[in-house]
Design a protein around this motif. Structure first.
Motif, PDB file in Angstrom:
ATOM      1  N   ARG A  34      31.516  31.901  41.899  1.00  0.00           N
ATOM      2  CA  ARG A  34      32.806  32.263  42.488  1.00  0.00           C
ATOM      3  C   ARG A  34      33.822  32.602  41.402  1.00  0.00           C
ATOM      4  NH1 ARG A  34      35.142  34.198  46.776  1.00  0.00           N
ATOM      5  NH2 ARG A  34      33.809  32.894  48.097  1.00  0.00           N
ATOM      6  N   ASP A  35      33.892  31.782  40.367  1.00  0.00           N
ATOM      7  CA  ASP A  35      34.819  32.046  39.259  1.00  0.00           C
ATOM      8  C   ASP A  35      34.498  33.374  38.575  1.00  0.00           C
ATOM      9  OD1 ASP A  35      36.116  29.671  39.762  1.00  0.00           O
ATOM     10  OD2 ASP A  35      35.057  28.545  38.203  1.00  0.00           O
ATOM     11  N   ILE A  37      32.971  36.155  39.843  1.00  0.00           N
ATOM     12  CA  ILE A  37      33.327  37.349  40.614  1.00  0.00           C
ATOM     13  C   ILE A  37      34.840  37.437  40.834  1.00  0.00           C
ATOM     14  CG2 ILE A  37      31.082  37.397  41.737  1.00  0.00           C
ATOM     15  CD1 ILE A  37      32.496  36.529  44.315  1.00  0.00           C
ATOM     16  N   ASP A  38      35.533  36.293  40.856  1.00  0.00           N
ATOM     17  CA  ASP A  38      36.988  36.344  40.962  1.00  0.00           C
ATOM     18  C   ASP A  38      37.617  36.915  39.703  1.00  0.00           C
ATOM     19  OD1 ASP A  38      37.348  35.489  43.553  1.00  0.00           O
ATOM     20  OD2 ASP A  38      37.588  33.371  43.029  1.00  0.00           O
ATOM     21  N   ILE A  40      36.473  39.457  38.117  1.00  0.00           N
ATOM     22  CA  ILE A  40      36.270  40.908  38.102  1.00  0.00           C
ATOM     23  C   ILE A  40      37.535  41.580  38.628  1.00  0.00           C
ATOM     24  CG2 ILE A  40      34.903  42.794  39.060  1.00  0.00           C
ATOM     25  CD1 ILE A  40      32.565  40.852  39.280  1.00  0.00           C
ATOM     26  N   LEU A  55      29.841  36.813  50.571  1.00  0.00           N
ATOM     27  CA  LEU A  55      30.759  36.395  49.516  1.00  0.00           C
ATOM     28  C   LEU A  55      31.654  37.576  49.156  1.00  0.00           C
ATOM     29  CD1 LEU A  55      31.285  33.927  47.619  1.00  0.00           C
ATOM     30  CD2 LEU A  55      29.761  35.019  45.968  1.00  0.00           C
ATOM     31  N   TRP A  56      32.881  37.312  48.802  1.00  0.00           N
ATOM     32  CA  TRP A  56      33.811  38.342  48.352  1.00  0.00           C
ATOM     33  C   TRP A  56      34.774  37.705  47.350  1.00  0.00           C
ATOM     34  CZ3 TRP A  56      33.540  36.108  53.056  1.00  0.00           C
ATOM     35  CH2 TRP A  56      34.635  35.328  53.466  1.00  0.00           C
ATOM     36  N   ASN A  57      35.328  38.552  46.474  1.00  0.00           N
ATOM     37  CA  ASN A  57      36.211  37.977  45.466  1.00  0.00           C
ATOM     38  C   ASN A  57      37.681  38.090  45.876  1.00  0.00           C
ATOM     39  OD1 ASN A  57      36.690  40.685  45.026  1.00  0.00           O
ATOM     40  ND2 ASN A  57      36.420  40.603  42.807  1.00  0.00           N
ATOM     41  N   ARG A  58      38.531  37.495  45.060  1.00  0.00           N
ATOM     42  CA  ARG A  58      39.964  37.456  45.372  1.00  0.00           C
ATOM     43  C   ARG A  58      40.562  38.853  45.436  1.00  0.00           C
ATOM     44  NH1 ARG A  58      41.266  34.593  41.394  1.00  0.00           N
ATOM     45  NH2 ARG A  58      41.020  32.576  42.441  1.00  0.00           N
ATOM     46  N   ARG A  59      40.120  39.724  44.518  1.00  0.00           N
ATOM     47  CA  ARG A  59      40.670  41.073  44.479  1.00  0.00           C
ATOM     48  C   ARG A  59      40.330  41.844  45.750  1.00  0.00           C
ATOM     49  NH1 ARG A  59      44.617  44.194  43.943  1.00  0.00           N
ATOM     50  NH2 ARG A  59      44.193  46.301  43.140  1.00  0.00           N
ATOM     51  N   TYR A  60      39.154  41.646  46.303  1.00  0.00           N
ATOM     52  CA  TYR A  60      38.760  42.311  47.546  1.00  0.00           C
ATOM     53  C   TYR A  60      39.707  41.911  48.679  1.00  0.00           C
ATOM     54  CZ  TYR A  60      35.729  43.869  51.391  1.00  0.00           C
ATOM     55  OH  TYR A  60      35.237  44.489  52.513  1.00  0.00           O
TER      56      TYR A  60
END
Length: 267
Positions: A34-35, A37-38, A40, A55-60
């Motif tokens: 998680r850390d 991809i966040d 990126i 799963l998806w990152n914060r930017r998404y």
């Protein structure tokens, strides 16, 4: 009996401890993922083979902030797109909602790496790329290209402005050339007519100098303005002397007092 019971209890405790350790390790690995991809800077989303969120990152979530309330593991991205169309999140879909959604879902299903652009309701532009993973799922990338679009638009405006300036310059040079050629044609014609009269050697020398200067002016004008062959009929000094009646036709087209005088002399 007591020893066997104690041994069994110890084995169960050890097994439970192993399970707990494995679970703790799995949670730690998930947190590290998680850390990662966040961190990126682009938006990243992982879908399973059925097109459901994994799963998806914060930017998404930041990019699709108008739809972020719909993101949850197990939900289908296609349903999020359908709700986004209903909410007006995609300007390109307005008035053609069904066709837009069908095209977008087809691209999502194919996930062949083909890139395409997407405009959002807040004015931003995204570059979207989606590819299949080894387990049949999909990984999607979202890159904000808003600044690039603005730069391209500014460049296009600058090019259009430059083209307009070039056209204005060409028009100015064409007008200037015409204004210069009109009296110059008169000078050439008058010198040609004068040359046909009885001249003493000194006068003939002056007329030759006049015609030479006129010819040089004509060459300068021709070099200043590129007409791409649009004025091939402009007379040179030698041409005028060889074909006086053709000069008459050219000069007759000019509304200029000097050229009218040339016509009178020729007649």
């Amino acid at each position: 009996m007591a020893l066997r019971a104690l041994s069994a209890w110890l084995k169960r405790r050890l097994a439970a401890a192993d399970v707990d350790a494995a679970r703790a390790e799995a949670r730690a690995a998930e947190a590290r993922l998680r850390d990662a991809i966040d961190a990126i800077p682009e938006g990243v989303v992982f879908l399973d083979a059925e097109g459901r969120y994994v799963l998806w990152n914060r930017r998404y979530a930041e990019i699709y902030h108008r739809s972020a309330d719909l993101f949850r593991p197990g939900a289908r991205l296609s349903d999020t797109l359908r709700e986004g169309v209903r909410r007006g999140d995609y300007p390109d879909a307005v008035g053609r909602e069904g066709a837009w959604l069908a095209t977008r879902v087809a691209r999502l299903a194919a996930a062949n790496g083909e890139r395409h652009e997407q405009q959002l309701a807040d004015g931003r532009w995204l570059m979207i790329e989606e590819r299949k993973t080894s387990d049949g799922g999909t990984i999607g990338l979202r890159v904000d290209i808003t600044d690039l679009k603005h730069q391209a638009k500014a460049l296009e405006a600058a090019l259009n402005q430059a083209e307009a300036a070039q056209r204005a310059k060409d028009d100015f040079l064409a007008d200037m050339s015409h204004e210069l050629r009109t009296p110059l044609n008169g000078v050439v014609g008058l010198s040609a007519a004068l040359e046909e009269t009885a001249l003493d050697p000194r006068q003939a020398e002056l007329v030759a100098g006049l015609r030479g200067a006129a010819g040089e002016l004509q060459r300068l004008i021709a070099g200043l303005v590129d007409y791409d062959g649009s004025e091939p009929s402009q007379p040179s000094a030698a041409w005028v002397s060889r074909t006086a009646k053709r000069s008459f036709r050219v000069l007759a087209a000019d509304d200029n007092p000097t050229n009218r005088k040339v016509i009178e002399l020729m007649l």
